[in-house]
Each structure stands twice: as structure tokens, then as C-alpha cells.
Scaffold this active site. Structure first.
Site, short mmCIF file in Angstrom:
data_model
loop_
_atom_site.label_atom_id
_atom_site.label_comp_id
_atom_site.label_asym_id
_atom_site.label_seq_id
_atom_site.Cartn_x
_atom_site.Cartn_y
_atom_site.Cartn_z
N LYS A 75 -16.18 -6.70 6.51
CA LYS A 75 -14.96 -7.53 6.47
C LYS A 75 -14.51 -7.93 7.87
O LYS A 75 -13.53 -8.66 8.00
CB LYS A 75 -13.85 -6.76 5.75
CG LYS A 75 -14.09 -6.61 4.26
CD LYS A 75 -12.82 -6.21 3.52
CE LYS A 75 -13.03 -6.27 2.01
NZ LYS A 75 -11.81 -5.93 1.26
N SER A 81 -3.16 -7.72 2.79
CA SER A 81 -3.29 -7.61 4.25
C SER A 81 -3.63 -8.96 4.86
O SER A 81 -3.19 -9.28 5.96
CB SER A 81 -4.38 -6.59 4.60
OG SER A 81 -4.02 -5.33 4.12
N ARG A 120 -2.36 -5.53 -8.54
CA ARG A 120 -1.25 -6.45 -8.29
C ARG A 120 -1.12 -7.54 -9.33
O ARG A 120 -0.06 -7.83 -9.82
CB ARG A 120 -1.39 -7.08 -6.90
CG ARG A 120 -1.15 -6.10 -5.78
CD ARG A 120 -1.70 -6.60 -4.51
NE ARG A 120 -3.11 -6.86 -4.64
CZ ARG A 120 -3.83 -7.55 -3.79
NH1 ARG A 120 -3.27 -8.07 -2.73
NH2 ARG A 120 -5.13 -7.74 -3.97
N HIS A 146 0.84 -1.20 0.00
CA HIS A 146 0.00 0.00 0.00
C HIS A 146 0.88 1.26 0.00
O HIS A 146 0.61 2.21 -0.72
CB HIS A 146 -0.87 0.05 1.26
CG HIS A 146 -1.89 -1.03 1.37
ND1 HIS A 146 -2.05 -1.80 2.49
CD2 HIS A 146 -2.85 -1.46 0.50
CE1 HIS A 146 -3.05 -2.65 2.31
NE2 HIS A 146 -3.54 -2.49 1.11
N1 COA Z 1 -0.33 -3.85 -2.02
C1 COA Z 1 -0.69 -4.76 -1.11
N2 COA Z 1 -1.95 -5.17 -0.92
C2 COA Z 1 -2.90 -4.59 -1.66
C3 COA Z 1 -2.61 -3.63 -2.62
C4 COA Z 1 -1.25 -3.24 -2.79
N3 COA Z 1 -0.88 -2.35 -3.69
N4 COA Z 1 -3.75 -3.26 -3.22
C5 COA Z 1 -4.72 -3.97 -2.64
N5 COA Z 1 -4.22 -4.77 -1.70
C6 COA Z 1 -4.94 -5.77 -0.91
C7 COA Z 1 -5.39 -5.33 0.43
O1 COA Z 1 -4.38 -5.56 1.37
C8 COA Z 1 -6.58 -6.22 0.65
O2 COA Z 1 -6.13 -7.51 1.00
P1 COA Z 1 -7.02 -8.56 1.78
O3 COA Z 1 -8.40 -8.54 1.18
O4 COA Z 1 -6.27 -9.82 1.55
O5 COA Z 1 -7.02 -8.15 3.20
C9 COA Z 1 -7.22 -6.31 -0.73
O6 COA Z 1 -6.15 -6.09 -1.61
C10 COA Z 1 -8.22 -5.26 -1.01
O7 COA Z 1 -9.00 -4.97 0.10
P2 COA Z 1 -9.47 -3.54 0.51
O8 COA Z 1 -8.37 -2.72 1.04
O9 COA Z 1 -10.66 -3.75 1.39
O10 COA Z 1 -9.84 -2.84 -0.85
P3 COA Z 1 -11.01 -3.11 -1.84
O11 COA Z 1 -10.39 -3.07 -3.17
O12 COA Z 1 -11.84 -4.29 -1.47
O13 COA Z 1 -11.91 -1.81 -1.68
C11 COA Z 1 -12.85 0.12 -0.73
C12 COA Z 1 -12.07 -1.15 -0.47
C13 COA Z 1 -12.87 0.91 0.55
C14 COA Z 1 -12.18 0.97 -1.79
C15 COA Z 1 -14.27 -0.25 -1.22
O14 COA Z 1 -14.78 -1.28 -0.43
C16 COA Z 1 -15.18 0.94 -1.16
O15 COA Z 1 -15.16 1.77 -2.05
N6 COA Z 1 -15.98 1.02 -0.07
C17 COA Z 1 -16.89 2.12 0.14
C18 COA Z 1 -18.32 1.70 -0.20
C19 COA Z 1 -18.56 1.84 -1.68
O16 COA Z 1 -18.42 2.90 -2.27
N7 COA Z 1 -18.94 0.73 -2.29
C20 COA Z 1 -19.22 0.70 -3.70
C21 COA Z 1 -17.96 0.45 -4.48
S1 COA Z 1 -18.43 -0.34 -5.95
#
Ligand code: COA
Length: 161
Positions: free
Chosen positions: A41, A131, A93, A17
Site C-alpha cells: 500500500k 485513512s 462501515r 478505528h
Molecule cells: N473507521 C475508519 N476507517 C476504517 C475503519 C473504521 N472503523 N475500518 C476500516 N477503515 C479503513 C481504513 O482506514 C482503510 O482506509 P484506506 O484504505 O482508505 O486507507 C481501509 O478501511 C482498510 O484498510 P486497512 O487498514 O489496510 O485494512 P484492510 O481491511 O485492507 O486489511 C489487514 C488490512 C492488515 C487486516 C490485511 O491486509 C491483512 O490481514 N494483512 C496480513 C496479510 C494477510 O493475512 N493476508 C491475507 C488476508 S486474506
């Protein structure tokens, strides 16, 4: 002035991140790390803990002067609008991320076409990192020092001991 928002659950924030955040901070005037509450989550760290860890990790990276951290519990597009962000930045990724990210970007675009989403490719050494992998390794007492910032390493030891 271009403001970018880097959203995620950050449970906890990893070096993957931080790589995305550091690169965004070189490209945009202002970068906001937006820590989502992500109740569904059932995160290991509370929202307050995740915000504090992200803040500490950013301050440990002395060069990141234009980066701030906030929490949110709203639709991403609404929150981005509220803070005046112009662009959403996410890390990409592997191919497996693509479909999910494509879906979220399309949904966000449908709701607000004025908000752009940009993807930053992870470097090869962070392609596998997530994560949940960090939590899994740490829960068995494995060494995560090279893949998370020092404050997260300490917080995991504290939380899981
Ligand atoms: N390096 C390391 N890990 C990464 C990464 C990077 N560059 N990019 C993503 N990840 C990982 C995270 O660690 C996480 O891992 P895990 O699931 O194994 O724990 C996973 O990728 C992504 O999880 P998260 O951080 O929850 O991101 P997400 O892509 O699921 O989206 C939000 C999270 C907050 C952006 C999304 O849920 C959101 O927009 N929520 C608000 C509600 C909303 O608007 N919903 C409608 C959207 S369509």
C-alpha cells in the site's frame, strides 16, 4: 481470558478505528491493535510511525487500559496464533466494505477455521471515514481535527508541511 486482535494498516489511525478499539476493549479482556507493514500500500507513515501514533492515541484515551499496540509483517492468521488471539475484530462501515471483508474473512477461515472474526458496525458519523480520506483532506491543508486524535493531526501537519 479472551484476547482480540484489531488488524489494519492504520495509515494513520483515525477516530473511526479508535471507536472500534474502544468498543472491543469493553467486550474483551485484552485487545491488541496489530499494525500491518502493508508494503504494497506504500503507506505515508512508516511502520514505526504508525505504531507510535497508535500507541499515543491509545494513551490519550485514558480508559483503554487493556489495549496494546504491535507491528506485524506476516499472514494475519499466523500472527494471531503467535500472540494467542482468539478473535479478529474489524470495523464495518458500509455495504461497500462487506464484499471485501467477506472475502478476507473467508480466506482466513479457509486457512484457520479456529480463528473467529467479528465485525463492529461503525456509528453513522464515522461511516464515511477512512485513512485515505484523512490523508486527502490533510494534503490540501483541510481540517482533520474532529476525525483523528490530536497526535495524528500534529503528525499529518508535520509530515505534509
Ligand atoms: N473507521 C475508519 N476507517 C476504517 C475503519 C473504521 N472503523 N475500518 C476500516 N477503515 C479503513 C481504513 O482506514 C482503510 O482506509 P484506506 O484504505 O482508505 O486507507 C481501509 O478501511 C482498510 O484498510 P486497512 O487498514 O489496510 O485494512 P484492510 O481491511 O485492507 O486489511 C489487514 C488490512 C492488515 C487486516 C490485511 O491486509 C491483512 O490481514 N494483512 C496480513 C496479510 C494477510 O493475512 N493476508 C491475507 C488476508 S486474506
Amino acid at each position: 481470558m479472551v484476547k482480540a486482535i484489531v488488524p489494519g494498516t492504520f495509515d494513520p489511525i483515525t477516530n473511526g478505528h479508535l471507536d472500534v478499539v474502544a468498543r472491543a476493549s469493553n467486550m474483551f479482556d485484552e485487545v491488541v491493535i496489530a499494525v500491518a507493514s502493508s508494503h504494497k500500500k506504500r503507506p505515508l507513515f512508516s511502520l514505526e510511525e504508525r505504531i507510535a501514533l497508535a500507541n499515543q492515541a491509545v494513551s490519550e484515551m485514558k480508559g483503554l487500559k487493556n489495549v496494546s499496540v504491535v507491528g506485524f509483517d506476516d499472514l494475519l492468521i499466523s500472527f494471531a496464533h503467535q500472540i494467542g488471539a482468539d478473535v479478529v475484530v474489524k470495523g464495518l462501515r458500509a455495504i461497500t466494505d462487506f464484499e471485501y471483508e467477506f472475502q478476507m474473512t473467508a480466506a482466513n477461515y479457509q486457512m484457520d477455521p479456529s480463528l473467529e472474526t467479528m465485525f463492529i458496525m461503525s456509528p453513522p458519523h464515522y461511516m464515511y471515514l477512512s485513512s485515505s480520506i484523512v490523508r486527502e483532506i490533510a494534503s490540501f491543508g483541510g481540517d482533520v481535527a474532529g476525525i483523528v486524535p490530536p497526535c495524528v493531526d500534529a503528525a499529518l501537519k508535520n509530515k505534509l508541511s
